[in-house]
Design a protein around this motif. Structure first.
Motif, PDB file in Angstrom:
ATOM      1  N   VAL A 149       3.537  -3.897  13.212  1.00 39.65           N
ATOM      2  CA  VAL A 149       4.604  -4.419  12.141  1.00 39.65           C
ATOM      3  C   VAL A 149       5.124  -2.806  10.843  1.00 39.65           C
ATOM      4  N   PRO A 150       5.892  -2.922  10.207  1.00 43.70           N
ATOM      5  CA  PRO A 150       5.859  -1.155   9.839  1.00 43.70           C
ATOM      6  C   PRO A 150       4.948  -1.628   8.733  1.00 43.70           C
ATOM      7  N   LEU A 151       4.147  -0.370   7.846  1.00 41.22           N
ATOM      8  CA  LEU A 151       3.439  -0.420   6.528  1.00 41.22           C
ATOM      9  C   LEU A 151       3.873   0.657   5.793  1.00 41.22           C
ATOM     10  N   VAL A 152       4.479   0.297   4.498  1.00 36.11           N
ATOM     11  CA  VAL A 152       5.477   1.154   3.545  1.00 36.11           C
ATOM     12  C   VAL A 152       4.649   0.997   2.500  1.00 36.11           C
ATOM     13  N   THR A 153       3.306   0.655   2.516  1.00 32.55           N
ATOM     14  CA  THR A 153       2.572   0.897   1.360  1.00 32.55           C
ATOM     15  C   THR A 153       1.983   2.917   1.452  1.00 32.55           C
ATOM     16  N   ASP A 154       1.649   3.145  -0.312  1.00 26.91           N
ATOM     17  CA  ASP A 154       0.826   4.203   0.252  1.00 26.91           C
ATOM     18  C   ASP A 154       0.331   4.257  -0.930  1.00 26.91           C
TER      19      ASP A 154
ATOM     20  N   GLU B 270      -5.623   4.463   2.768  1.00 29.16           N
ATOM     21  CA  GLU B 270      -4.641   4.108   3.748  1.00 29.16           C
ATOM     22  C   GLU B 270      -2.799   5.083   3.612  1.00 29.16           C
ATOM     23  N   MET B 271      -2.384   5.109   3.843  1.00 29.48           N
ATOM     24  CA  MET B 271      -1.351   5.534   3.531  1.00 29.48           C
ATOM     25  C   MET B 271      -0.434   5.412   4.657  1.00 29.48           C
ATOM     26  N   GLY B 272       0.491   4.570   4.097  1.00 32.31           N
ATOM     27  CA  GLY B 272       1.683   3.547   5.002  1.00 32.31           C
ATOM     28  C   GLY B 272       2.232   4.653   6.225  1.00 32.31           C
TER      29      GLY B 272
END
Length: 245
Positions: free
Chosen positions: A42-47, A236-238
């Motif tokens: 799944v795409p992680l789009v959280t900064d 963590e960085m998406g």
């Protein structure tokens, strides 16, 4: 609900509320697939601040078909949107009291978490329990009681306020893990994975603030090993729409 002052008892109340929101007597109409397979793609789009890229997330959710939800999945979405609102509202009030920038920053991040769940409520035509609700107002009576307890605790001192923040994020991580295990819907898993990554970063931030004040935070919800693994890892960085970083 009895008035609770001890920190570990507030954590226990959180678990009780989460159980009330999580348990369903209705069996899923579909067999959940192995979630580890899905969460690896799944795409992680959280900064690193825990903010969700709403445009990217919306585009991805819109690209996936709508499938019938189980009762457990519906319950989960309705509970999670209020739980994310609880985090936002607690941090907003604690910022007003103590003026610590971390509460303002994370409250803004929690706004994107609430909106992320709302995307799914809209997609699946579920009535949003947070619509038109003011700060500190919840339809779920357990969450209402928990909010009141956390505010009472967080108003005692800056240290207590930061401990409340860490406790909220611990609980959010555990609850999201349980929700992911209850679904095979990729769009729901994607939202929950992004929220969980944000919560891990928020937990790191609160624990760091406590450490700077000479306080060693002890986990109340997560196991010691899981907590240490999170805390001893960097923010963590998406990786965006390409998937996991």
């Amino acid at each position: 609900m009895k008035k609770v002052y001890a920190f570990f008892l507030i954590g226990a109340m959180f678990l009780s509320a989460l159980a009330a929101g999580c348990i369903s007597n209705t069996e899923p109409s579909t067999t959940p697939v192995e979630t580890s397979t899905l969460t690896n793609t799944v795409p992680l789009v959280t900064d690193s601040n825990g903010n969700v890229n709403m445009q990217d997330l919306q585009s991805y959710i819109d690209s996936l078909p709508s499938e019938p939800l189980t009762d457990a999945e519906k319950e989960g979405l309705l509970f999670m949107v209020e739980e994310e609102k609880l985090a936002h509202d607690v941090y907003t009030k604690l910022y007003e009291k103590w003026g610590l920038q971390i509460f303002s920053n994370i409250a803004r991040s929690e706004t994107t978490h609430v909106e992320s769940v709302r995307m799914l409520l809209k997609k699946y035509n579920l009535t949003d329990p947070t619509a038109n609700a003011g700060i500190g107002e919840f339809q779920n009576p357990e969450l209402q009681a928990l909010y009141d307890q956390l505010i009472e605790m967080g108003m005692k001192s800056e240290i207590d306020a930061l401990k409340v923040g860490a406790l909220v994020e611990e609980t959010d991580i555990r609850d999201l893990q349980e929700r992911i295990a209850m679904t095979n819907k990729i769009d729901i898993i994607t939202v929950y994975e992004n929220l969980m990554m944000g919560s891990r970063n928020h937990l790191r931030a609160f624990v760091s603030q406590l450490k700077n004040r000479g306080i060693t935070y002890e986990p109340q919800i997560l196991s010691k090993d899981e907590y240490e693994q999170i805390i001893n890892s960097p923010m963590e960085m998406g990786g965006g729409m390409g998937g996991r970083p």
